[in-house]
Motif scaffolding. Structure first.
Motif, PDB file in Angstrom:
ATOM      1  N   PRO A 191       0.808  -1.232   0.000  1.00  0.00           N
ATOM      2  CA  PRO A 191       0.000   0.000   0.000  1.00  0.00           C
ATOM      3  C   PRO A 191       0.834   1.272   0.000  1.00  0.00           C
ATOM      4  N   GLU A 192       1.988   1.263   0.733  1.00  0.00           N
ATOM      5  CA  GLU A 192       2.778   2.495   0.805  1.00  0.00           C
ATOM      6  C   GLU A 192       3.451   2.842  -0.512  1.00  0.00           C
ATOM      7  N   TRP A 193       3.322   1.938  -1.480  1.00  0.00           N
ATOM      8  CA  TRP A 193       3.923   2.194  -2.790  1.00  0.00           C
ATOM      9  C   TRP A 193       2.970   2.976  -3.692  1.00  0.00           C
ATOM     10  N   ALA A 194       1.895   3.516  -3.103  1.00  0.00           N
ATOM     11  CA  ALA A 194       0.983   4.351  -3.890  1.00  0.00           C
ATOM     12  C   ALA A 194       1.693   5.580  -4.424  1.00  0.00           C
ATOM     13  N   ILE A 195       2.744   6.016  -3.739  1.00  0.00           N
ATOM     14  CA  ILE A 195       3.560   7.134  -4.210  1.00  0.00           C
ATOM     15  C   ILE A 195       4.828   6.625  -4.884  1.00  0.00           C
ATOM     16  N   TRP A 196       5.552   5.725  -4.192  1.00  0.00           N
ATOM     17  CA  TRP A 196       6.845   5.280  -4.714  1.00  0.00           C
ATOM     18  C   TRP A 196       6.715   4.470  -5.999  1.00  0.00           C
ATOM     19  N   GLY A 197       5.670   3.661  -6.104  1.00  0.00           N
ATOM     20  CA  GLY A 197       5.500   2.864  -7.319  1.00  0.00           C
ATOM     21  C   GLY A 197       5.391   3.728  -8.569  1.00  0.00           C
ATOM     22  N   PRO A 198       4.431   4.672  -8.619  1.00  0.00           N
ATOM     23  CA  PRO A 198       4.342   5.570  -9.775  1.00  0.00           C
ATOM     24  C   PRO A 198       5.614   6.388  -9.991  1.00  0.00           C
ATOM     25  N   PHE A 199       6.278   6.767  -8.903  1.00  0.00           N
ATOM     26  CA  PHE A 199       7.516   7.539  -9.038  1.00  0.00           C
ATOM     27  C   PHE A 199       8.564   6.739  -9.808  1.00  0.00           C
ATOM     28  N   ILE A 200       8.780   5.481  -9.401  1.00  0.00           N
ATOM     29  CA  ILE A 200       9.776   4.649 -10.081  1.00  0.00           C
ATOM     30  C   ILE A 200       9.368   4.402 -11.533  1.00  0.00           C
ATOM     31  N   ARG A 201       8.086   4.134 -11.744  1.00  0.00           N
ATOM     32  CA  ARG A 201       7.642   3.866 -13.114  1.00  0.00           C
ATOM     33  C   ARG A 201       7.792   5.100 -14.000  1.00  0.00           C
ATOM     34  N   LEU A 202       7.506   6.292 -13.456  1.00  0.00           N
ATOM     35  CA  LEU A 202       7.672   7.500 -14.265  1.00  0.00           C
ATOM     36  C   LEU A 202       9.143   7.829 -14.506  1.00  0.00           C
ATOM     37  N   GLY A 235      13.604  10.423   1.182  1.00  0.00           N
ATOM     38  CA  GLY A 235      13.760   9.047   1.630  1.00  0.00           C
ATOM     39  C   GLY A 235      14.048   8.074   0.511  1.00  0.00           C
ATOM     40  N   PHE A 236      14.772   8.531  -0.506  1.00  0.00           N
ATOM     41  CA  PHE A 236      15.035   7.686  -1.671  1.00  0.00           C
ATOM     42  C   PHE A 236      15.847   6.445  -1.309  1.00  0.00           C
ATOM     43  N   SER A 237      16.838   6.611  -0.444  1.00  0.00           N
ATOM     44  CA  SER A 237      17.697   5.474  -0.080  1.00  0.00           C
ATOM     45  C   SER A 237      16.892   4.385   0.626  1.00  0.00           C
ATOM     46  N   LYS A 238      16.023   4.796   1.561  1.00  0.00           N
ATOM     47  CA  LYS A 238      15.201   3.807   2.275  1.00  0.00           C
ATOM     48  C   LYS A 238      14.243   3.116   1.317  1.00  0.00           C
ATOM     49  N   MET A 239      13.668   3.895   0.401  1.00  0.00           N
ATOM     50  CA  MET A 239      12.750   3.314  -0.585  1.00  0.00           C
ATOM     51  C   MET A 239      13.474   2.305  -1.456  1.00  0.00           C
ATOM     52  N   LYS A 240      14.673   2.665  -1.919  1.00  0.00           N
ATOM     53  CA  LYS A 240      15.445   1.773  -2.790  1.00  0.00           C
ATOM     54  C   LYS A 240      15.802   0.483  -2.043  1.00  0.00           C
ATOM     55  N   ALA A 241      16.207   0.618  -0.778  1.00  0.00           N
ATOM     56  CA  ALA A 241      16.547  -0.572   0.009  1.00  0.00           C
ATOM     57  C   ALA A 241      15.324  -1.460   0.189  1.00  0.00           C
ATOM     58  N   ARG A 242      14.159  -0.855   0.400  1.00  0.00           N
ATOM     59  CA  ARG A 242      12.915  -1.618   0.553  1.00  0.00           C
ATOM     60  C   ARG A 242      12.565  -2.349  -0.737  1.00  0.00           C
ATOM     61  N   LEU A 243      12.722  -1.686  -1.864  1.00  0.00           N
ATOM     62  CA  LEU A 243      12.445  -2.329  -3.154  1.00  0.00           C
ATOM     63  C   LEU A 243      13.381  -3.504  -3.377  1.00  0.00           C
ATOM     64  N   ASP A 244      14.651  -3.339  -3.042  1.00  0.00           N
ATOM     65  CA  ASP A 244      15.609  -4.440  -3.193  1.00  0.00           C
ATOM     66  C   ASP A 244      15.216  -5.624  -2.320  1.00  0.00           C
ATOM     67  N   ARG A 245      14.711  -5.335  -1.099  1.00  0.00           N
ATOM     68  CA  ARG A 245      14.283  -6.427  -0.225  1.00  0.00           C
ATOM     69  C   ARG A 245      13.070  -7.155  -0.805  1.00  0.00           C
ATOM     70  N   ILE A 246      12.123  -6.371  -1.340  1.00  0.00           N
ATOM     71  CA  ILE A 246      10.930  -6.978  -1.938  1.00  0.00           C
ATOM     72  C   ILE A 246      11.322  -7.899  -3.084  1.00  0.00           C
ATOM     73  N   ILE A 247      12.230  -7.438  -3.918  1.00  0.00           N
ATOM     74  CA  ILE A 247      12.688  -8.248  -5.047  1.00  0.00           C
ATOM     75  C   ILE A 247      13.427  -9.478  -4.545  1.00  0.00           C
ATOM     76  N   GLY A 248      14.262  -9.276  -3.507  1.00  0.00           N
ATOM     77  CA  GLY A 248      15.013 -10.402  -2.968  1.00  0.00           C
ATOM     78  C   GLY A 248      14.115 -11.451  -2.343  1.00  0.00           C
TER      79      GLY A 248
END
Length: 418
Positions: free
Chosen positions: A226-237, A314-327
């Protein structure tokens, strides 16, 4: 009370119930003031004119290193020569003290930022350098007057930078040099201590590219929580538009035109301080329709914000979270990657799709690959039709990549209504 002031005279002087003076018999006006608290101070008494002018008194310094009787007497002689030339030693000292405060590094950089940086740098560059000055330069150089800064102080500043941030070390070196050179241009510094000083080694250009398979993995996991409602579109854009992280993060609704399908960045928002227009392909429109909750986008305000009128952070925290999700999905990327690698992969992807280099450069707001003082005034085509075509070509490529999952093929209207 008169006597030649010697070390014995000074040491023999004892405090009394009130302040008193011992006047030197060798240099007229030179004296020792002894306070009732026992403090011993060398002074010079003089007149800026004839007998009818008022007596003035200047403090040379307290008895201690470096002020011994002989040194203080020589200083008195030097000051008396100034007086003969019509120069008031007190005013000279006041100006020295004023400059010591005004030319103190932490104060001087504020003048530099106001008078130079805000005029010469774009908004993005200004924010970066202002932050680096506050975080890295002021803690070490802050209390030092410009003229007292030596090479060792600059080296000490650069040594504070973590070893894994060589680019920052190089940027700080250039920033300090620019500040000191500006001080010379303003007449506030005679010579920079950095003359002849070798800067940090150049950093090898980064060439990490994300493969199509890696792009699939990233895109497939930007809808995870749910918290990717902002980060998800940001990465995709980031991936859809190929623009810089700060430009996308700072995107505002008033920059976007739904009818014309274009995103216009003012010069203050771009790295090269040139107005930049980014065509919006159908994937970008879908993402923005979802964020704007329909095709009637808001008229103003930040597109991406955690709280009202707060910039995305909070880009670094977001990136680390995305890497964990992928991992956690056992789909780790082959090698370490950064958000800026998306921009490089966008440009290289368009190159693989046979888009002209000039069009790619225009899409990323780089100056023409053939630009120069002689040729640039003659190369004025903005590649607008070609940029629109290239952006749609890239969108079609992304749609083909994610076809099995179809995360980018959401219906904007239905998604906005959920």
């Amino acid at each position: 009370m008169g006597s030649k002031i010697t070390l014995r005279t000074v040491e023999a002087a004892k405090p009394s119930s009130s302040d008193f003076f011992i006047w030197d018999t060798e240099v007229h006006g030179f004296g020792l003031k002894v306070t009732k608290a026992g403090k011993k101070v060398y002074v010079l008494q003089f007149r800026m004119g004839g007998r009818g002018t008022p007596t003035r008194r200047h403090t040379i310094g307290t008895h201690a290193s470096p002020w011994q009787p002989g040194d203080a007497r020589n200083e008195a002689r030097r000051l008396l020569e100034q007086v003969k030339s019509g120069v008031d030693p007190r005013k000279v000292e006041q100006e020295r003290q004023r400059q010591e405060v005004d030319l103190r590094f932490d104060r001087y950089v504020q003048s530099f930022l106001e008078s130079y940086a805000k005029r010469e740098w774009g908004e993005r560059t200004y924010k970066t350098h202002e932050s680096n000055i506050r975080r890295w330069l002021v803690p070490v150089l802050g209390m030092r007057p410009l003229a007292s800064i030596e090479r060792r102080h600059i080296t000490e500043t650069l040594d504070k930078v973590p070893i894994h941030s060589p680019a920052l070390r190089r940027d700080l070196f250039k920033l300090i040099r620019r500040i000191l050179n500006w001080a010379i241009e303003q007449g506030d510094l005679n010579q920079s201590p950095m003359v002849g000083m070798r800067g940090p080694s150049k950093i090898a250009p980064r060439n990490r590219l994300l493969t199509d398979q890696e792009l699939q993995v990233i895109l497939a996991h930007t809808h995870e929580e749910p918290e990717w409602a902002i980060w998800g579109p940001f990465i995709r854009l980031l991936l859809i538009t190929g623009q810089r992280r700060g430009e996308v993060a700072g995107m505002r609704w008033e920059e976007l035109d739904h009818n014309e399908k274009v995103w216009t960045l003012e010069s203050k928002r771009t790295k090269n301080q040139h107005v930049h227009q980014v065509p919006l392909n159908d994937l970008a429109i879908i993402e923005l329709d979802i964020l704007g909750q329909g095709a009637a986008w808001p008229r103003r305000g930040a597109v991406f914000q955690h709280k009202p009128e707060t910039s995305l952070a909070g880009f670094s925290k977001m990136k680390a979270r995305l890497d964990r999700i992928i991992g956690e999905a056992d789909l780790e990327l082959k090698r370490e990657w950064r958000l800026h690698d998306i921009r490089r992969s966008f440009a290289t992807g368009l190159q693989r799709l046979h888009v002209r280099m000039e069009v790619i450069a225009a899409l990323q707001n780089h100056r023409s690959i053939h630009s120069g003082k002689t040729t640039e005034p003659y190369h004025l085509h903005d590649w607008a039709p070609e940029r629109v075509e290239a952006m749609q070509l890239w969108a079609d490529h992304l749609k083909a990549l994610v076809a099995p999952q179809e995360p980018l093929e959401l219906d904007a209207t239905s998604a906005a209504g959920k």
